[in-house]
Write an enzyme that holds these catalytic residues in place. Structure first.
Site, mmCIF file in Angstrom:
data_model
loop_
_atom_site.group_PDB
_atom_site.id
_atom_site.type_symbol
_atom_site.label_atom_id
_atom_site.label_comp_id
_atom_site.label_asym_id
_atom_site.label_seq_id
_atom_site.Cartn_x
_atom_site.Cartn_y
_atom_site.Cartn_z
ATOM 1 C CG ASN A 102 49.304 41.152 33.795
ATOM 2 O OD1 ASN A 102 50.531 41.661 34.640
ATOM 3 N ND2 ASN A 102 49.016 43.072 33.829
ATOM 4 C CB CYS A 118 43.648 39.324 35.824
ATOM 5 S SG CYS A 118 42.578 40.063 35.397
ATOM 6 C CD GLU A 174 44.573 38.409 39.854
ATOM 7 O OE1 GLU A 174 44.347 38.623 38.807
ATOM 8 O OE2 GLU A 174 43.889 39.266 40.710
ATOM 9 C CB CYS A 226 39.923 37.175 38.762
ATOM 10 S SG CYS A 226 41.289 37.473 37.618
HETATM 11 N N1 THU Z 1 45.299 42.926 36.696
HETATM 12 C C1 THU Z 1 45.643 41.526 36.889
HETATM 13 O O1 THU Z 1 45.902 40.723 36.612
HETATM 14 N N2 THU Z 1 44.758 40.721 37.658
HETATM 15 C C2 THU Z 1 43.579 41.568 38.562
HETATM 16 O O2 THU Z 1 43.241 41.490 39.802
HETATM 17 C C3 THU Z 1 43.333 43.022 38.399
HETATM 18 C C4 THU Z 1 44.136 44.204 37.352
HETATM 19 C C5 THU Z 1 45.869 43.300 35.225
HETATM 20 C C6 THU Z 1 45.185 43.588 33.630
HETATM 21 C C7 THU Z 1 45.390 44.360 33.147
HETATM 22 O O3 THU Z 1 46.600 44.349 32.586
HETATM 23 C C8 THU Z 1 46.051 45.464 34.557
HETATM 24 O O4 THU Z 1 46.586 44.482 36.060
HETATM 25 C C9 THU Z 1 45.596 46.289 34.727
HETATM 26 O O5 THU Z 1 44.220 46.746 35.271
#
Ligand code: THU
Length: 146
Positions: free
Chosen positions: A58, A69, A71, A105
């Site tokens: 992320n 994110c 993903e 995502c």
């Molecule tokens: N985040 C992800 O990378 N993947 C997810 O499926 C949920 C959330 C990240 C986004 C943000 O940088 C941090 O987690 C907190 O929400």
């Protein structure tokens, strides 16, 4: 005479990367997260049907809504590299039981990796892997083409 296999070339191209190895790739990718605001680091690893692993983490912005994110970073990397066929995606975060992909995502996965298995794990317990399907995570996903 040898019996002719009815399998297609696509079915034969079974990925050789294990679930555990894909989770380890996501855990390693997590270390590249740029999350100065939430401090919630997430790593993702996509496995193509050809057996290639493409990772992402992320990336956050001071304008919070611009955050991407792990993903989606992995998926965008893979797609813009010409990859189209995905067997699995692993997601690793510091969360009990692991963190499942967020709604945004899930939508992207439903569009571009609908048949992918989804593996999630807590970075402190990489051997405990929960498994989902994309359709199970987002039933009735929106589709505009067809
Ligand atoms: N985040 C992800 O990378 N993947 C997810 O499926 C949920 C959330 C990240 C986004 C943000 O940088 C941090 O987690 C907190 O929400």
């Amino acid at each position: 005479m040898a019996k002719k296999s009815k399998k297609t070339a696509r079915e034969d191209a079974r990925p050789t990367v294990s679930k555990a190895a894909l989770i380890r790739a996501a855990a390693l990718a997590r270390k590249s997260a740029v999350a100065p605001y939430s401090k919630f680091l997430v790593g993702a690893a996509l496995l193509t049907r050809r057996g290639q692993v493409i990772t992402g983490a992320n990336v956050e912005s001071a304008s919070y809504g611009l955050t991407c994110c792990a993903e989606r970073v992995a998926l965008f990397k893979a797609l813009t590299n010409g990859e189209k066929d995905f067997a699995a995606v692993a997601v690793v975060a510091k969360a009990r039981g692991g963190a499942t992909p967020c709604g945004a995502c899930r939508q992207l996965l439903a569009e571009y990796a609908p048949k992918a298995r989804v593996f999630v794990a807590d970075c402190r317990k990489l051997k405990v892997i929960r498994e989902f399907t994309v359709a199970g995570l987002l039933p009735g996903a929106f589709r505009s083409l067809d």
